[in-house]
Scaffold this active site. Structure first.
Site, mmCIF file in Angstrom:
data_model
loop_
_atom_site.group_PDB
_atom_site.id
_atom_site.type_symbol
_atom_site.label_atom_id
_atom_site.label_comp_id
_atom_site.label_asym_id
_atom_site.label_seq_id
_atom_site.Cartn_x
_atom_site.Cartn_y
_atom_site.Cartn_z
ATOM 1 N N LEU A 298 -58.797 14.035 -6.797
ATOM 2 C CA LEU A 298 -58.360 15.336 -6.314
ATOM 3 C C LEU A 298 -59.543 16.271 -6.059
ATOM 4 C CD1 LEU A 298 -55.210 16.161 -8.471
ATOM 5 C CD2 LEU A 298 -55.299 15.990 -5.988
ATOM 6 N N VAL A 302 -60.953 17.957 -2.338
ATOM 7 C CA VAL A 302 -61.008 19.394 -2.034
ATOM 8 C C VAL A 302 -62.427 19.942 -2.148
ATOM 9 C CG1 VAL A 302 -58.639 19.745 -2.799
ATOM 10 C CG2 VAL A 302 -60.500 20.088 -4.422
ATOM 11 N N SER A 303 -63.422 19.039 -2.185
ATOM 12 C CA SER A 303 -64.802 19.481 -2.379
ATOM 13 C C SER A 303 -65.272 20.404 -1.261
ATOM 14 C CB SER A 303 -65.722 18.268 -2.483
ATOM 15 O OG SER A 303 -65.635 17.473 -1.305
ATOM 16 N N LYS A 347 -48.746 28.811 -7.008
ATOM 17 C CA LYS A 347 -47.889 27.699 -6.580
ATOM 18 C C LYS A 347 -48.309 26.426 -7.307
ATOM 19 C CE LYS A 347 -46.589 25.204 -2.342
ATOM 20 N NZ LYS A 347 -46.844 25.124 -0.883
ATOM 21 N N ASP A 438 -42.666 23.996 9.224
ATOM 22 C CA ASP A 438 -41.609 24.470 8.308
ATOM 23 C C ASP A 438 -41.426 25.982 8.460
ATOM 24 O OD1 ASP A 438 -39.627 24.092 6.449
ATOM 25 O OD2 ASP A 438 -40.952 24.243 4.716
#
Length: 606
Positions: A298, A302-303, A347, A438
Site C-alpha cells: 500500500l 501511494v509513494s 473516509k 459515480d
C-alpha cells in the site's frame, strides 16, 4: 553648473518613472463604476500575452483564469487547443466584469478570479508575474480585507480582481460592445493601441483620459473583437527547436540515470527483505507477515502522493473520531473528526486507495472536494483519506431529506453550474481525462455558502473510451451504454449530470417506489415538443419552485439541457463545455454572460 545638475537629475527621474517596469500604475486600487450609468455585469475580454515557461500552453492559462480552453481559443483565433504557444503570443481572455461594492462609499469594477496561494507567492508576484499587471497588489488587498498579505498560507484561496469595465448606456448606443482591458507598455502610444485594436484615439481618450502611464490598464472601446494574427506552428524558431532537442536529450539521460538507481534500490530492498524474513523466521502463511507485506505494498503504491499530502498517523485519526465512534458517522464509512481543532471528514477504506489518490493528486478545482491527507494502517491494510469538511452536507439531503428549508430556484441553478464546472474541469483540464463514474446527488456536497463540490472519486477512471466488464454505479444515474456494453467515457458523467438536473427541477427521487428510473419517466412523458413542454412541466416541477416567482422559461431551459444530456446515443449528448455555456445563459444570476456561447437550442440539436 549646480542648476544644470538639478535639471539633469529631474529629467533622469522622470525617465525612469515612465520606463521602468517597477513603476506603479496610476490607478492602484481599482476603477470606479456607477450602476446608474452601466450594467451591473457584462461579458468582456482582457488582452493577455503568454510569457514564461509555465504559460506556453492553453491549459495552464485557462486554469489561471478559470475558463475553458475553447472560450480562449475562439476569440483568440486559435485553431488548436493543444498546440504549444510561443513567447508573447497574444490571446483574448473572456471575463465576467461586475460592479462590486467594496465599502459603503465606493463601487469598483473588476472580474473576480479565485486563486489558490502556492509556495513563495505574494500578492505582488502573482499580480505582475502571472496576471501581467492586469491587477495590482493594492487592489488585491482592497478586495480581501481579512487576508494578511505578509502571512499567506499555501492552499489559501484569494480573490484577484482583474481590472475591467462595462460600456455605459451611451457607449452601447454608439456601438461600443466591449471595453478590452489592455496593460499599457512603455513602448506604447495611444495611436498605436488604437491601430492595433481597430479603435480610435479619440474614443480611447474619452474612456481613459490622456494621463496614461506604463502598466496602467487601458480600456479600449471596440464594436467587435479584432482578429488576432497567430503564428503558424511552422514558424517556431530554430533556436527553440534546438532548445527542445537539448531538453529531450537531457530528459533521456535523466530517465536513464533514474532507471539505474531504481534498479539498484529495488535490488537492495529485495535483499533486505530476504534477510529480514530469514532473521524473523516468518512462515509465508503467517497472518502477521501477510499484514506487513500488504502494508508495504500500500505504501509503495501511494509513494507518489507522499510529497503532496500530509501523511497522518493512525493514532491521530483514532483520537479525532473517538475511536471511530458510530455517533460520528456522516455517511457510510465517512466519519466527522477534529484534527488540531479543525473539522474534517475521514473516509475509512477497506481496499487499496492508490487509484483514487493518484487521481486526486492531479486535480485542483474549487468545485471538487479537497483532499488534505491520508493514512495507511499497515496492521490491517486499511487506508484513510482525510477531506475538507463541508458544513451543509449532501445535495441529496437537501432535495429528499427532512430539511425545513427548501432550495430556491436560483440556488438550484447555482448548484447546477458548480457541478457542471467541476465536471468540465476533470473532463477537459486533466491529462489524461478523468471520468468520475459515480455522479449523483449524494456525492455532491455543499459548503457553508451553499456552493457545490463533487466528492467521492472511489470509482473514478483516469482515461476514457475504455470498455469494462465490471459494472459499478448507482441505479438511476448509470448511463445505458455503460450497463449494456461497459463503455466508459465522459458522456456517462454527462448522463448522470442530466439525472441530477431532473432532481433539481422535480425534487423527486431518481428511482420511485415501483423501481422506475426518473429519466425513463421523462422519456415517456416529455416528447420534446416545446408547445406542450410548459404544460407538461407543471405537473413535474417541485412544489417549492412553483411557490416562487421564478421564470417558467428558466425552468424549461434547464429541462431541455437535462433531456439533451440524457440522450440514449452518447455521441449526441452535449459536452460539459457546451452545458456550462447553456446553463450560464439560462441562469438568472448570469444573464447574457456569454455572447458567443451555444444556446440551449444548439445544445439540444447536437
Amino acid at each position: 553648473m549646480k542648476l544644470l545638475t538639478i535639471f539633469f537629475l529631474l529629467h533622469l527621474h522622470i525617465f525612469f518613472q515612465t520606463s521602468s517596469p517597477q513603476t506603479l500604475p496610476r490607478n492602484t486600487t481599482g476603477y470606479a463604476c456607477n450602476l446608474n450609468q452601466s450594467a451591473p455585469s457584462c461579458q468582456t475580454y482582457a488582452f493577455f500575452q503568454a510569457m514564461g515557461p509555465n504559460q506556453l500552453d492553453l491549459a495552464s492559462i485557462s486554469d489561471l483564469f478559470s475558463v475553458s480552453r475553447p472560450m480562449i481559443a475562439k476569440p483568440s483565433n486559435l485553431t488548436s487547443l493543444t498546440s504549444t504557444l510561443v513567447p508573447n503570443q497574444a490571446l483574448f481572455i473572456p471575463l465576467t466584469c461586475t460592479c462590486n461594492s467594496v465599502d459603503p462609499t465606493r463601487n469598483l469594477s473588476y472580474a473576480k478570479l479565485n486563486y489558490t496561494i502556492k509556495k513563495d507567492d505574494t500578492f505582488y508576484l502573482v499580480s505582475t508575474n502571472l496576471f501581467h499587471n492586469l491587477t495590482t497588489y493594492q487592489s488585491v488587498e482592497t478586495v480581501n480585507p481579512t487576508v494578511v498579505p505578509v502571512n499567506l498560507t499555501i492552499g489559501q484561496d484569494v480573490i484577484f480582481p482583474i481590472f475591467c469595465k462595462c460600456p455605459t448606456k451611451t457607449e452601447l448606443q454608439n456601438q461600443v460592445n466591449y471595453l478590452i482591458s489592455y496593460v499599457f507598455q512603455p513602448s506604447d502610444t495611444i495611436d498605436s493601441i488604437a491601430s492595433r485594436f481597430g479603435s480610435t484615439t479619440t474614443s480611447i481618450v474619452e474612456v481613459n483620459g490622456v494621463d496614461i502611464r506604463p502598466w496602467d490598464t487601458v480600456f479600449v472601446p471596440v464594436s467587435r473583437l479584432p482578429e488576432l494574427m497567430q503564428p503558424s506552428p511552422t514558424n517556431v524558431s530554430s533556436n527553440q527547436k534546438s532548445d527542445k532537442r537539448r531538453e529531450v536529450i537531457g530528459l533521456a539521460i535523466g530517465v536513464g540515470v533514474c532507471g539505474v538507481l531504481l534498479i539498484l534500490i529495488s535490488c537492495f530492498w529485495a535483499y533486505r527483505e530476504s534477510l529480514w524474513k530469514k532473521k524473523m523466521g516468518k512462515n509465508e502463511d503467517d497472518p502477521e507477515s501477510k499484514k506487513f507485506e500488504v502494508g508495504v505494498s500500500l505504501i509503495a503504491d501511494v509513494s507518489d502522493c507522499l510529497d503532496k499530502y500530509k501523511v497522518y498517523k493512525f493514532e491521530e485519526l483514532k483520537e479525532a473520531t473517538d475511536g471511530f465512534d458510530e455517533r460520528l458517522v456522516i455517511q457510510g464509512s465517512v466519519f466527522k473528526g477534529y484534527i488540531n481543532g479543525k473539522c474534517c471528514a475521514i473516509k475509512k477504506m477497506k481496499w487499496n486507495a492508490c487509484e483514487e489518490l493518484k487521481i486526486l493528486q492531479k486535480v485542483n478545482h474549487g468545485n471538487l472536494v479537497m483532499l488534505e491527507g491520508f493514512c495507511i494502517d499497515s496492521d490491517y491494510a486499511n487506508c484513510y483519506l482525510v477531506y475538507e469538511y463541508l458544513e451543509n452536507g449532501s445535495l441529496y439531503t437537501w432535495l429528499h431529506g427532512n430539511n425545513t428549508k427548501r432550495l430556491s430556484w436560483r440556488r438550484r441553478l447555482r448548484i447546477a453550474v458548480d457541478i457542471a464546472n467541476g465536471l468540465q474541469y476533470i473532463h477537459e483540464h486533466t491529462i489524461p481525462r478523468v471520468v468520475h463514474k459515480d455522479v449523483k446527488s449524494s456525492n455532491i456536497l455543499l459548503d457553508a455558502h451553499m456552493r457545490a463540490k463533487i466528492a467521492n472519486f472511489g470509482l473514478a477512471k483516469s482515461g476514457c473510451n475504455a470498455i469494462t466488464r465490471h459494472i459499478v454505479g448507482t441505479k438511476g444515474y448509470v448511463a445505458p451504454e455503460y450497463i449494456s456494453d461497459g463503455i466508459v467515457s465522459t458522456k456517462m458523467d454527462v448522463f448522470s449530470f442530466g439525472v441530477i438536473l431532473l432532481e433539481l427541477v422535480s425534487g423527486k427521487e431518481v428511482v420511485n417506489e415501483e423501481g422506475k428510473a426518473l429519466w425513463v419517466e421523462v422519456y415517456e412523458n416529455f416528447n420534446g415538443n416545446d408547445k406542450n413542454l410548459k404544460h407538461e412541466l407543471k405537473g413535474f416541477i417541485d412544489d417549492a419552485i412553483l411557490m416562487e416567482s421564478c421564470s417558467i422559461d428558466s425552468v424549461m431551459n434547464v429541462m431541455l439541457i437535462a433531456i439533451a444530456s440524457l440522450h440514449r446515443d452518447p455521441s449526441r449528448r452535449p459536452s460539459m463545455v457546451d452545458i456550462v455555456y447553456a446553463l450560464c445563459r439560462t441562469d438568472e444570476l448570469f444573464t447574457d454572460l456569454y455572447e458567443d456561447g451555444l444556446s440551449t437550442r444548439q445544445v439540444i440539436a447536437r
